[in-house]
Design an enzyme around this catalytic site. Sequence first.
Site: not given
Ligand code: IMP
Length: 408
Positions: A13-15, A17, A39, A42, A226, A303-304, A307
């Site tokens: 979520d640093e930005g 995208g 997960n 972007h 990520q 996921t909404g 943070r």
């Molecule tokens: P998973 O990737 O769904 O297995 O989640 C594992 C960890 O990574 C959890 O703490 C999630 O909140 C975090 N996570 C996964 N994808 C993102 C993302 O795109 N941004 C921020 N956190 C993420």
Amino acid sequence: MPTKLVLGLQHGDEGKGRVVDDLVQNWADVVVRFQGGGNAGHTVYDRKGNKFVTHILPVGVLSKEIINIIARGCVVDIEEFCQEVADLNVQAGSNLSVSGFCPIIEPTHKIIDRLKYQKRLGTTAKGIGPAYSDFYARDSILIKDIVNSPAESLIKIQTKFFNLQEKRAQDGESLEDLKPDFDLFNRWVSNYRKMSETVGLYRLNNENVLQDYYKKDYNILLEGAQGSGLNIYSDNYPDVTSSSPSIGGALNSTGLNHKQIDEVIGVIKSYKTKVGSGSFPSIITDGQEKILAQVGQEFGATTGRPRQCGWLDLDEVKHAVQQNGVDHLCIVKTDVMTHIENPYFFVHGRNYSLTKIKTVSAFDPGFVELLNQIQLQTGINNLSYTTGPKRGEIVWYLNYNQNRNLKE
Ligand code: IMP
């Protein structure tokens, strides 16, 4: 032969995208997603500036002249893939391909993620961890399997699903508890043929194509999802994701070698955020975190979830810079920090106060102090930054707009 790698150096979520989008508009010929799956969230814009969020598709898909590839290090939810290409009107045979070697995320993976890991680790419940578990155990169904032998693959997918349901029943779950998953699975199976055919239309037909593009001097942009703090190989294990958002992950997935990466761009927010389990040393508790969360709209794109907010942790950034050979840092959301009366940054295990940042400009003493600290602590002199939330509000230390190769 330029290849740029964009990585998040914090907790996702640093930005990124935003930064990738700017490079897509001005520089890239090819964009490659190389790890993770649905997960990620972007943000992408079409030519008119309308905003969309992609989860598995690379950020370049809305620009028809750009080649987009989902490389084999990604895990692909075929239902989500079909939905995203339909929503964004990305036609088969145009500008998107997915490697036949990507493991698929099966319905069983999502159920296991929801039941076992969502609460324990705060995962996104998108099936990421269980899909990578099967991959490393060499039990994955790959995209090429569902395309080449859909019936055989479906039998394996069904067997895995029924085995899990049987085990859940043996462990005491009632039929009522299991029913919603049966319903979802049945719907998935009834769409399976159509979905596997659709995905087949996007299948990459030359797995070595990035080497060809490299030889042809195309500008290749590797888009990380990520961030370093979520790397499966980081000290934060097990509060991590199951892939490697790092230069290592990029090389494994794309088949490019380390000499073919010309520039590693690390993206950092001027503060820090985190979702999911696990705390972090620079977390803010004096109330200013609420301002950052509100002004910075710090809610997960996937996921909404809210943070947690903290000060910029330069120990963390320095570590990520070293491990990934970062050449250039792009600092985003400093405009959010202008709303903070008593800003801090974190280094050597403690908080240090900063002069208030009034505007994001090279003439603002607070902002200059922040840039100086980033330079001093990380050793990176090439700093770019965003000045506001809108597209184009970015000051690059270099002008990338000059040597695009593909014709528009
Ligand atoms: P998973 O990737 O769904 O297995 O989640 C594992 C960890 O990574 C959890 O703490 C999630 O909140 C975090 N996570 C996964 N994808 C993102 C993302 O795109 N941004 C921020 N956190 C993420």
